[in-house]
Design a protein around this motif. Sequence first.
Motif, PDB file in Angstrom:
ATOM      1  N   UNK A 241      57.158  46.411  50.835  1.00 54.15           N
ATOM      2  CA  UNK A 241      58.302  46.001  49.981  1.00 54.15           C
ATOM      3  C   UNK A 241      58.758  44.564  50.253  1.00 54.15           C
ATOM      4  N   UNK A 242      58.686  44.106  51.521  1.00 52.71           N
ATOM      5  CA  UNK A 242      59.088  42.733  51.849  1.00 52.71           C
ATOM      6  C   UNK A 242      57.883  41.852  52.143  1.00 52.71           C
ATOM      7  N   UNK A 243      56.705  42.240  51.648  1.00 55.35           N
ATOM      8  CA  UNK A 243      55.495  41.486  51.908  1.00 55.35           C
ATOM      9  C   UNK A 243      55.339  40.283  51.001  1.00 55.35           C
ATOM     10  N   UNK A 244      54.251  39.556  51.190  1.00 56.37           N
ATOM     11  CA  UNK A 244      54.022  38.334  50.396  1.00 56.37           C
ATOM     12  C   UNK A 244      53.964  38.596  48.902  1.00 56.37           C
ATOM     13  N   UNK A 245      53.321  39.708  48.512  1.00 59.03           N
ATOM     14  CA  UNK A 245      53.224  39.990  47.081  1.00 59.03           C
ATOM     15  C   UNK A 245      54.602  40.228  46.475  1.00 59.03           C
ATOM     16  N   UNK A 247      57.463  39.010  47.629  1.00 61.61           N
ATOM     17  CA  UNK A 247      58.168  37.722  47.575  1.00 61.61           C
ATOM     18  C   UNK A 247      57.611  36.837  46.458  1.00 61.61           C
ATOM     19  N   UNK A 248      56.270  36.865  46.271  1.00 59.38           N
ATOM     20  CA  UNK A 248      55.685  36.073  45.194  1.00 59.38           C
ATOM     21  C   UNK A 248      56.190  36.557  43.836  1.00 59.38           C
ATOM     22  N   UNK A 249      56.304  37.859  43.682  1.00 53.78           N
ATOM     23  CA  UNK A 249      56.834  38.397  42.425  1.00 53.78           C
ATOM     24  C   UNK A 249      58.271  37.952  42.197  1.00 53.78           C
ATOM     25  N   UNK A 250      59.057  37.964  43.277  1.00 52.46           N
ATOM     26  CA  UNK A 250      60.447  37.506  43.140  1.00 52.46           C
ATOM     27  C   UNK A 250      60.508  36.028  42.750  1.00 52.46           C
ATOM     28  N   UNK A 256      60.564  32.051  36.210  1.00 53.60           N
ATOM     29  CA  UNK A 256      60.577  32.435  34.802  1.00 53.60           C
ATOM     30  C   UNK A 256      61.990  32.438  34.244  1.00 53.60           C
ATOM     31  N   UNK A 257      62.953  32.914  35.072  1.00 52.65           N
ATOM     32  CA  UNK A 257      64.353  32.911  34.613  1.00 52.65           C
ATOM     33  C   UNK A 257      64.870  31.489  34.451  1.00 52.65           C
ATOM     34  N   UNK A 258      64.515  30.580  35.431  1.00 60.70           N
ATOM     35  CA  UNK A 258      64.972  29.182  35.304  1.00 60.70           C
ATOM     36  C   UNK A 258      64.394  28.501  34.078  1.00 60.70           C
ATOM     37  N   UNK A 259      63.114  28.797  33.831  1.00 61.33           N
ATOM     38  CA  UNK A 259      62.491  28.175  32.658  1.00 61.33           C
ATOM     39  C   UNK A 259      63.150  28.657  31.379  1.00 61.33           C
ATOM     40  N   UNK A 260      63.387  29.970  31.306  1.00 61.08           N
ATOM     41  CA  UNK A 260      63.948  30.517  30.067  1.00 61.08           C
ATOM     42  C   UNK A 260      65.421  30.148  29.866  1.00 61.08           C
TER      43      UNK A 260
END
Length: 315
Positions: A241-245, A247-250, A256-260
């Motif tokens: 749950x707190x792994x690299x994948x 964190x990368x998803x977050x 994506x939120x900043x761009x939108x």
Amino acid sequence: MENRSHALMAGFFTIALLVLAAVFALWLGKDKIKRTPYEIATKLSVAGLNMQAAVRYKGIRVGNVSNISFDPTTPGQILLHIEVMSDTPVTKSTYATLAYQGVTGIAFVQLDEDNIHADHAPLLASTQNDVIPRIPLRPGMMQNLEQRGVAILNQTEELTKRLNLLLDPNNRQSIATAVENIGKAAAAWQTVPEKLGPALDKLPALAEQTQSTLIAIKTLSGDASKLSNNINQFTVSMQAPDGPLARLNQSVEQISAGISQETLPKINAITNDARSSLRAINRTTDALNERPQSLLFGNAAPAPGPGEPGFVAPK
């Protein structure tokens, strides 16, 4: 006259003596044993069987054959009428065979019990029409020997025919060729051990190499198992749950939120400004196309409208 009377008396005495002797003989020969009649129907040969032939039950004489005749209802079938002592244990599983006495060839009827399909119910005559009970006749030892002898003779004849066919001149040549080829093959086979000698000498070294290879394969298998464990641990840590994948998803979601929310509105505003500038440039280009002298003299004053000085109404 006296001689005739003595002769007559002697004749009467002789006749009376003969009658008494016949009656005495009949009395002596009378069979007082109670017997039970049975019938045997068969299509087998009954050679050697005569009238008054013995009937034995498990080797014990219990009666005799009273009549031998042909069956008028079934062609080729022979009827044997026998009489046995009433205390003979004849049951529904009793069967008869023809046996022969020693070397004389005199046949007799042998009664025995079928132990496989045993039925100990007494074999009695029918109470409705008083039919004589019938005992089945099975092939005896001589009949079986005769049948098997015929079969053996047939097989021997067939074997003889095949041997004759095998020993045909053409086949003999083929057999001789086959034997010669077998001899050549045996001679060639004798050289095989000599050719296999060097290969057999190399077998110990090959066995050692094989053992070394097996050890290396075992070591490689252990290393592969460790690598597989490490890959499994890496996969588990990556999918935590707190792994690299995670964190990368977050991070991707934040980008994506900043761009939108920020970048896309700004891009839309810049796009609108660019469209306004393009429209202004288009208008300027159109004006220059209509009045190129405006680059030197400037734009002409607009025509006076109604009520302005110099206004001329159109005609």
